[in-house]
Design a protein around this motif. Structure first.
Motif, PDB file in Angstrom:
ATOM      1  N   MET A 161     -23.178  26.085 -35.072  1.00 20.04           N
ATOM      2  CA  MET A 161     -24.054  27.095 -34.477  1.00 20.04           C
ATOM      3  C   MET A 161     -25.239  27.386 -35.381  1.00 20.04           C
ATOM      4  SD  MET A 161     -21.308  29.814 -32.938  1.00 20.04           S
ATOM      5  CE  MET A 161     -22.561  30.996 -32.398  1.00 20.04           C
ATOM      6  N   VAL A 162     -24.990  27.492 -36.673  1.00 23.47           N
ATOM      7  CA  VAL A 162     -26.080  27.745 -37.625  1.00 23.47           C
ATOM      8  C   VAL A 162     -27.085  26.608 -37.574  1.00 23.47           C
ATOM      9  CG1 VAL A 162     -26.658  27.983 -40.058  1.00 23.47           C
ATOM     10  CG2 VAL A 162     -24.668  29.171 -39.132  1.00 23.47           C
ATOM     11  N   ARG A 163     -26.603  25.368 -37.532  1.00 22.35           N
ATOM     12  CA  ARG A 163     -27.507  24.212 -37.485  1.00 22.35           C
ATOM     13  C   ARG A 163     -28.325  24.203 -36.193  1.00 22.35           C
ATOM     14  NH1 ARG A 163     -30.958  21.646 -37.209  1.00 22.35           N
ATOM     15  NH2 ARG A 163     -31.395  19.474 -37.760  1.00 22.35           N
ATOM     16  N   VAL A 164     -27.693  24.479 -35.055  1.00 26.48           N
ATOM     17  CA  VAL A 164     -28.406  24.478 -33.783  1.00 26.48           C
ATOM     18  C   VAL A 164     -29.468  25.577 -33.768  1.00 26.48           C
ATOM     19  CG1 VAL A 164     -28.186  24.861 -31.297  1.00 26.48           C
ATOM     20  CG2 VAL A 164     -26.548  23.391 -32.488  1.00 26.48           C
ATOM     21  N   ALA A 165     -29.163  26.733 -34.352  1.00 24.98           N
ATOM     22  CA  ALA A 165     -30.115  27.844 -34.367  1.00 24.98           C
ATOM     23  C   ALA A 165     -31.370  27.511 -35.164  1.00 24.98           C
ATOM     24  CB  ALA A 165     -29.460  29.104 -34.937  1.00 24.98           C
ATOM     25  N   VAL A 166     -31.272  26.545 -36.080  1.00 30.25           N
ATOM     26  CA  VAL A 166     -32.442  26.111 -36.850  1.00 30.25           C
ATOM     27  C   VAL A 166     -33.377  25.278 -35.976  1.00 30.25           C
ATOM     28  CG1 VAL A 166     -33.192  24.655 -38.781  1.00 30.25           C
ATOM     29  CG2 VAL A 166     -31.221  26.176 -39.051  1.00 30.25           C
ATOM     30  N   GLU A 167     -32.803  24.493 -35.083  1.00 26.56           N
ATOM     31  CA  GLU A 167     -33.586  23.646 -34.173  1.00 26.56           C
ATOM     32  C   GLU A 167     -33.067  23.876 -32.754  1.00 26.56           C
ATOM     33  OE1 GLU A 167     -34.833  18.932 -33.531  1.00 26.56           O
ATOM     34  OE2 GLU A 167     -33.318  19.499 -35.009  1.00 26.56           O
ATOM     35  N   PRO A 168     -33.420  24.992 -32.137  1.00 25.94           N
ATOM     36  CA  PRO A 168     -32.812  25.377 -30.858  1.00 25.94           C
ATOM     37  C   PRO A 168     -33.410  24.654 -29.650  1.00 25.94           C
ATOM     38  CG  PRO A 168     -34.356  27.068 -31.561  1.00 25.94           C
ATOM     39  CD  PRO A 168     -34.329  26.034 -32.655  1.00 25.94           C
ATOM     40  N   GLN A 169     -33.194  23.350 -29.599  1.00 26.17           N
ATOM     41  CA  GLN A 169     -33.673  22.533 -28.494  1.00 26.17           C
ATOM     42  C   GLN A 169     -32.476  21.877 -27.811  1.00 26.17           C
ATOM     43  OE1 GLN A 169     -36.851  22.572 -27.568  1.00 26.17           O
ATOM     44  NE2 GLN A 169     -37.301  23.934 -29.289  1.00 26.17           N
ATOM     45  N   PRO A 170     -32.443  21.873 -26.475  1.00 24.21           N
ATOM     46  CA  PRO A 170     -31.258  21.378 -25.758  1.00 24.21           C
ATOM     47  C   PRO A 170     -30.863  19.942 -26.099  1.00 24.21           C
ATOM     48  CG  PRO A 170     -32.664  22.609 -24.259  1.00 24.21           C
ATOM     49  CD  PRO A 170     -33.430  22.462 -25.537  1.00 24.21           C
ATOM     50  N   GLU A 171     -31.828  19.034 -26.189  1.00 25.50           N
ATOM     51  CA  GLU A 171     -31.467  17.626 -26.371  1.00 25.50           C
ATOM     52  C   GLU A 171     -30.805  17.356 -27.724  1.00 25.50           C
ATOM     53  OE1 GLU A 171     -30.460  13.992 -25.502  1.00 25.50           O
ATOM     54  OE2 GLU A 171     -31.319  15.395 -24.049  1.00 25.50           O
ATOM     55  N   PRO A 172     -31.428  17.716 -28.859  1.00 23.96           N
ATOM     56  CA  PRO A 172     -30.730  17.478 -30.132  1.00 23.96           C
ATOM     57  C   PRO A 172     -29.436  18.282 -30.239  1.00 23.96           C
ATOM     58  CG  PRO A 172     -32.773  18.705 -30.484  1.00 23.96           C
ATOM     59  CD  PRO A 172     -32.797  18.222 -29.083  1.00 23.96           C
ATOM     60  N   ALA A 173     -29.412  19.475 -29.658  1.00 28.41           N
ATOM     61  CA  ALA A 173     -28.184  20.279 -29.697  1.00 28.41           C
ATOM     62  C   ALA A 173     -27.074  19.603 -28.910  1.00 28.41           C
ATOM     63  CB  ALA A 173     -28.448  21.673 -29.146  1.00 28.41           C
ATOM     64  N   ALA A 174     -27.413  18.988 -27.767  1.00 26.48           N
ATOM     65  CA  ALA A 174     -26.407  18.307 -26.957  1.00 26.48           C
ATOM     66  C   ALA A 174     -25.851  17.089 -27.685  1.00 26.48           C
ATOM     67  CB  ALA A 174     -27.002  17.900 -25.613  1.00 26.48           C
ATOM     68  N   ARG A 175     -26.721  16.342 -28.367  1.00 26.54           N
ATOM     69  CA  ARG A 175     -26.241  15.173 -29.121  1.00 26.54           C
ATOM     70  C   ARG A 175     -25.297  15.611 -30.229  1.00 26.54           C
ATOM     71  NH1 ARG A 175     -31.813  13.577 -28.774  1.00 26.54           N
ATOM     72  NH2 ARG A 175     -32.116  14.180 -30.956  1.00 26.54           N
ATOM     73  N   LEU A 176     -25.674  16.682 -30.928  1.00 29.21           N
ATOM     74  CA  LEU A 176     -24.821  17.200 -31.993  1.00 29.21           C
ATOM     75  C   LEU A 176     -23.504  17.716 -31.425  1.00 29.21           C
ATOM     76  CD1 LEU A 176     -24.648  17.831 -35.031  1.00 29.21           C
ATOM     77  CD2 LEU A 176     -25.678  20.062 -34.531  1.00 29.21           C
ATOM     78  N   ALA A 177     -23.574  18.415 -30.296  1.00 31.22           N
ATOM     79  CA  ALA A 177     -22.362  18.952 -29.664  1.00 31.22           C
ATOM     80  C   ALA A 177     -21.411  17.830 -29.271  1.00 31.22           C
ATOM     81  CB  ALA A 177     -22.733  19.776 -28.433  1.00 31.22           C
ATOM     82  N   GLN A 178     -21.969  16.729 -28.763  1.00 27.48           N
ATOM     83  CA  GLN A 178     -21.117  15.611 -28.362  1.00 27.48           C
ATOM     84  C   GLN A 178     -20.448  14.965 -29.580  1.00 27.48           C
ATOM     85  OE1 GLN A 178     -22.904  12.792 -25.697  1.00 27.48           O
ATOM     86  NE2 GLN A 178     -21.364  11.214 -26.088  1.00 27.48           N
ATOM     87  N   ASP A 179     -21.230  14.725 -30.625  1.00 24.23           N
ATOM     88  CA  ASP A 179     -20.667  14.062 -31.807  1.00 24.23           C
ATOM     89  C   ASP A 179     -19.620  14.928 -32.492  1.00 24.23           C
ATOM     90  OD1 ASP A 179     -22.339  11.930 -31.325  1.00 24.23           O
ATOM     91  OD2 ASP A 179     -23.833  12.503 -32.827  1.00 24.23           O
ATOM     92  N   LEU A 180     -19.975  16.188 -32.746  1.00 21.25           N
ATOM     93  CA  LEU A 180     -19.026  17.053 -33.444  1.00 21.25           C
ATOM     94  C   LEU A 180     -17.894  17.490 -32.530  1.00 21.25           C
ATOM     95  CD1 LEU A 180     -21.391  19.192 -35.696  1.00 21.25           C
ATOM     96  CD2 LEU A 180     -20.059  17.158 -36.261  1.00 21.25           C
ATOM     97  N   GLY A 181     -18.159  17.590 -31.226  1.00 21.22           N
ATOM     98  CA  GLY A 181     -17.090  17.895 -30.285  1.00 21.22           C
ATOM     99  C   GLY A 181     -16.043  16.804 -30.259  1.00 21.22           C
ATOM    100  N   ARG A 208     -26.804  20.544 -22.796  1.00 20.36           N
ATOM    101  CA  ARG A 208     -28.057  19.900 -22.385  1.00 20.36           C
ATOM    102  C   ARG A 208     -28.635  20.560 -21.135  1.00 20.36           C
ATOM    103  NH1 ARG A 208     -26.430  15.122 -22.569  1.00 20.36           N
ATOM    104  NH2 ARG A 208     -27.470  14.436 -24.482  1.00 20.36           N
ATOM    105  N   ARG A 209     -27.815  20.754 -20.099  1.00 16.92           N
ATOM    106  CA  ARG A 209     -28.328  21.255 -18.819  1.00 16.92           C
ATOM    107  C   ARG A 209     -28.210  22.768 -18.668  1.00 16.92           C
ATOM    108  NH1 ARG A 209     -25.555  19.471 -14.557  1.00 16.92           N
ATOM    109  NH2 ARG A 209     -23.856  18.360 -15.597  1.00 16.92           N
ATOM    110  N   GLY A 210     -27.494  23.410 -19.582  1.00 19.48           N
ATOM    111  CA  GLY A 210     -27.404  24.869 -19.540  1.00 19.48           C
ATOM    112  C   GLY A 210     -26.834  25.401 -18.246  1.00 19.48           C
ATOM    113  N   ALA A 211     -25.783  24.743 -17.752  1.00 19.31           N
ATOM    114  CA  ALA A 211     -25.243  25.103 -16.441  1.00 19.31           C
ATOM    115  C   ALA A 211     -24.770  26.545 -16.360  1.00 19.31           C
ATOM    116  CB  ALA A 211     -24.089  24.158 -16.086  1.00 19.31           C
ATOM    117  N   PHE A 212     -24.392  27.123 -17.473  1.00 20.41           N
ATOM    118  CA  PHE A 212     -23.860  28.482 -17.464  1.00 20.41           C
ATOM    119  C   PHE A 212     -24.723  29.444 -18.260  1.00 20.41           C
ATOM    120  CE2 PHE A 212     -20.393  25.629 -16.606  1.00 20.41           C
ATOM    121  CZ  PHE A 212     -19.703  26.255 -15.585  1.00 20.41           C
ATOM    122  N   ALA A 213     -25.960  29.023 -18.562  1.00 19.35           N
ATOM    123  CA  ALA A 213     -26.847  29.883 -19.334  1.00 19.35           C
ATOM    124  C   ALA A 213     -27.171  31.139 -18.532  1.00 19.35           C
ATOM    125  CB  ALA A 213     -28.133  29.149 -19.691  1.00 19.35           C
TER     126      ALA A 213
END
Length: 222
Positions: A161-181, A208-213
């Protein structure tokens, strides 16, 4: 008995105080932020502060509760129809990461205020414990015990979460979420093909798509 009517001025003052505190506490330790700092940043009188909060700790508790309640409500929506503990786990983590995309300032504050909530019996960790207990009982997870599983998930989720908050963009966050998930689910004991699939699905749908944002809580802005 007649109901008291909302006081718009009081609501604006409270919102200004919460917004100012959120900004200050996202960057500084709680002990480094005083009531004087908060009222100055909010542009209100000190007396107005005590009309709404008993002290700094009261405001911090209100702010923390507001943020946590919003994220937990999103997790509940995401997992409303889910029963499998593996899917529930990764979808909950991805919900927190999407929150970091949408609300980086609140995310920094959430991690700052709750980073110490590795207290394994904390009510904040009740849902996580329940999912790990269910996963162990069903043979889906193979961590040594529930406490180890809770600490593993908390540590990975918070630092991501800390890392995503530094670069709060859906695409890089989704890639990180997939790898670390994928790493998270494998670490809990899921087989690689299934861990990969669950992480990819959750990262795409939620991060990535923010379905529940959802929009920011009313009154949270300064």
């Amino acid at each position: 008995m007649s109901e008291s009517r909302p006081n718009p001025r009081a609501e604006r003052t409270r919102a200004a105080l919460l917004g100012a505190a959120r900004r200050l506490l996202a960057e500084r330790p709680v002990d480094a932020v005083t009531v004087d700092d908060m009222v100055q940043a909010a542009g209100v009188g000190k007396g107005s502060f005590y009309n709404h909060f008993e002290g700094r700790e009261g405001l911090v508790a209100a702010l923390s509760g507001e943020i946590r309640a919003g994220v937990e409500a999103a997790v509940a929506r995401v997992n409303a129809a889910e029963t499998d503990p593996g899917r529930r786990m990764i979808r909950a983590v991805c919900t927190y990461l999407r929150y970091a995309v949408d609300e980086p300032e609140r995310t920094r504050l959430l991690v700052r205020l709750h980073g110490g909530h590795a207290a394994l019996g904390s009510p904040l960790n009740r849902g996580l414990r329940a999912d790990i207990e269910q996963g162990l009982a069903a043979g889906r997870f193979t961590v040594p015990d529930v406490d180890a599983g809770v600490l593993f998930v908390l540590g990975l989720a918070q630092i991501t979460m800390v890392r995503v908050a530094v670069e709060p963009q859906p695409e890089p966050a989704a890639r990180l979420a997939q790898d670390l998930g994928t790493m998270l689910l494998r670490g809990l004991g899921l087989a690689s093909p299934q861990a990969d699939q669950l992480a990819a699905e959750a990262a795409d749908e939620i991060v990535r798509r923010g379905a529940f944002a959802q929009p920011s809580p009313a009154g949270a802005a300064a």
